[in-house]
Design an enzyme around this catalytic site. Structure first.
Site: not given
Ligand code: DQA
Length: 145
Positions: A11-12, A19, A24, A75, A78, A99, A101, A108
């Site tokens: 998501p997002n 964003r 990011y 990825n 959240a 995984e 990110h 964080r």
């Molecule tokens: C994320 C890190 C997560 O904590 C966050 O909720 C994201 C992006 C990253 O790519 O750094 O949406 O996965």
């Protein structure tokens, strides 16, 4: 034997580039997809690249990758920190799982320090920003030998 790498985004991440760019970066989802595609083609793999804001849709795609994927990069955004459903789906895969990110969640907020997904991941790549997408495909290809 399939030669398809799945790269799923949670998501997002559709809003990547606008964003929280201080966290990011300025690259868009299309930009990171292009990076990943370039590396996949260098290694001779097809790439399925998708993003969803819906947990169940991601679960269904993981189940699809179980049938059709040589490796899975995810990825989970959240959902990393919340989703037992995604963990359970990943546990059924017998292929490498990376995984991924953009940020380093361990630098964080404390709620980002726990990952359900890590319980099923072969490897974790975090904190490299958009470059991580290319690195993750390289790593998947390396793991596949
Ligand atoms: C994320 C890190 C997560 O904590 C966050 O909720 C994201 C992006 C990253 O790519 O750094 O949406 O996965």
């Amino acid at each position: 034997m399939t030669s398809t790498i799945y790269l799923l985004n949670g998501p997002n991440l559709n809003l990547l580039g606008t964003r929280e760019p201080e966290i990011y970066g300025h690259d868009t989802l299309a930009d990171v997809e292009a990076r990943a595609r370039t590396r996949a083609s260098v290694h001779g793999y097809d790439l399925v690249f998708r993003q969803s804001n819906h947990e169940g849709e991601i679960v269904s795609w993981i189940q699809e990758a179980r049938e059709n994927g040589a490796a899975l990069i995810i990825n989970p955004a959240a959902f990393t920190h919340t989703s037992v459903a995604i963990l359970d789906a990943l546990k059924m895969l017998e292929v490498p799982i990376i995984e991924l990110h953009l940020s380093n969640p361990h630098r964080r907020e404390p709620f980002r320090h726990h990952s359900y997904v890590s319980l099923a991941a072969t490897a974790v790549i975090a904190g490299l920003g958009a470059k991580g997408y290319g690195v993750a495909v390289d790593a998947a290809a390396e793991l596949l030998g």
